[in-house]
Design an enzyme around this catalytic site. Sequence first.
Site, short mmCIF file in Angstrom:
data_model
loop_
_atom_site.label_atom_id
_atom_site.label_comp_id
_atom_site.label_asym_id
_atom_site.label_seq_id
_atom_site.Cartn_x
_atom_site.Cartn_y
_atom_site.Cartn_z
N ASP A 67 0.82 -1.21 0.00
CA ASP A 67 0.00 0.00 0.00
C ASP A 67 0.85 1.27 0.00
O ASP A 67 2.07 1.21 0.16
CB ASP A 67 -0.96 0.00 1.20
CG ASP A 67 -0.29 -0.39 2.52
OD1 ASP A 67 0.96 -0.35 2.59
OD2 ASP A 67 -1.00 -0.75 3.48
N ASN A 135 -7.45 -2.76 14.49
CA ASN A 135 -8.83 -3.06 14.10
C ASN A 135 -8.91 -4.28 13.19
O ASN A 135 -9.95 -4.57 12.61
CB ASN A 135 -9.46 -1.83 13.41
CG ASN A 135 -8.72 -1.42 12.14
OD1 ASN A 135 -7.79 -2.11 11.70
ND2 ASN A 135 -9.14 -0.32 11.53
N HIS A 137 -7.13 -4.72 10.39
CA HIS A 137 -6.89 -4.48 8.96
C HIS A 137 -5.60 -5.17 8.51
O HIS A 137 -4.69 -5.40 9.30
CB HIS A 137 -6.90 -2.98 8.61
CG HIS A 137 -5.69 -2.20 9.01
ND1 HIS A 137 -5.71 -0.82 9.11
CD2 HIS A 137 -4.43 -2.56 9.34
CE1 HIS A 137 -4.51 -0.40 9.46
NE2 HIS A 137 -3.72 -1.43 9.62
N GLU A 142 -9.59 -1.92 5.47
CA GLU A 142 -10.18 -1.60 6.77
C GLU A 142 -11.49 -2.37 6.96
O GLU A 142 -12.15 -2.75 5.98
CB GLU A 142 -10.49 -0.09 6.82
CG GLU A 142 -9.28 0.80 6.59
CD GLU A 142 -8.37 0.91 7.82
OE1 GLU A 142 -8.44 0.05 8.70
OE2 GLU A 142 -7.58 1.88 7.88
#
Length: 254
Positions: A67, A135, A137, A142
Amino acid sequence: MVKIRTFETAQLATVYVAAIIEALITAHEHPVLGLATGSTPVQLYRQLVEFHHQGLHFSHVTTVNLDEYVGLSADHPQSYRRFMYDHLFSHIDISPEQTFVPNGQAVDLAAECARYDKILEAHPIDLQILGIGHNGHIGFNEPDQALQTKTHVVRLAEDTIVANTRFFSRLEDVPTQAITMGIQSILQAKAIILMAFGSDKAAAVRRALSGEVSTSVPASFLQMHPQVTFVLDAEAAVEMKMLGRDPIYSALEP
Ligand code: PGA
């Protein structure tokens, strides 16, 4: 199947992963490594640089990163291209043309995503290295009601932005968008290693492995891959017992 390997310290865990990478790149003529950024792999890259100083070569390796932030130039101190240069690429014998990171400054982001998917098609990943967000991810996929399969532009979750402020002087400077490989592209890697260190990752690791595959925990999709290893330090593994797993070495059947 998810294999779990737990080590007393992150440093030991890191040497284990570096040794796997060494074995892979010495056995293959044209290995492709999927790479990650963030604090988790920093030690891994340091170890690989150390191996390079001891004679390990990377001139035949291709790397594909997960990313990149939208809007940061390649040489911005917090861009992921720059991170890879600073931590790995500038210290090893790999040519820049063999290292791929999405271009976060592309004028046409949709075209950039399509270009990156072509790169992934041309360079099937032998081993993908992943971190995990608090979280759940992976990359910048996400938690959401649906996950995207291919490379796409994503709005970062609020807690990801907050977690990333530690790298920027002000909250307003943290990019709010990124380009990320999609879940399917990650799952297409032949093998995957997810690294998680520290007690603040323990809940995310447990949720990723608790049995349910859910878009609210993107890392849980890894359970569907045939060759995944979670490499943990003791702190990140503390909640494994809640799943009834041997925290040192265990294999979860899908
Ligand atoms: P970290 O990030 O390695 O900086 O904890 C991991 C991630 O968000 O994927």
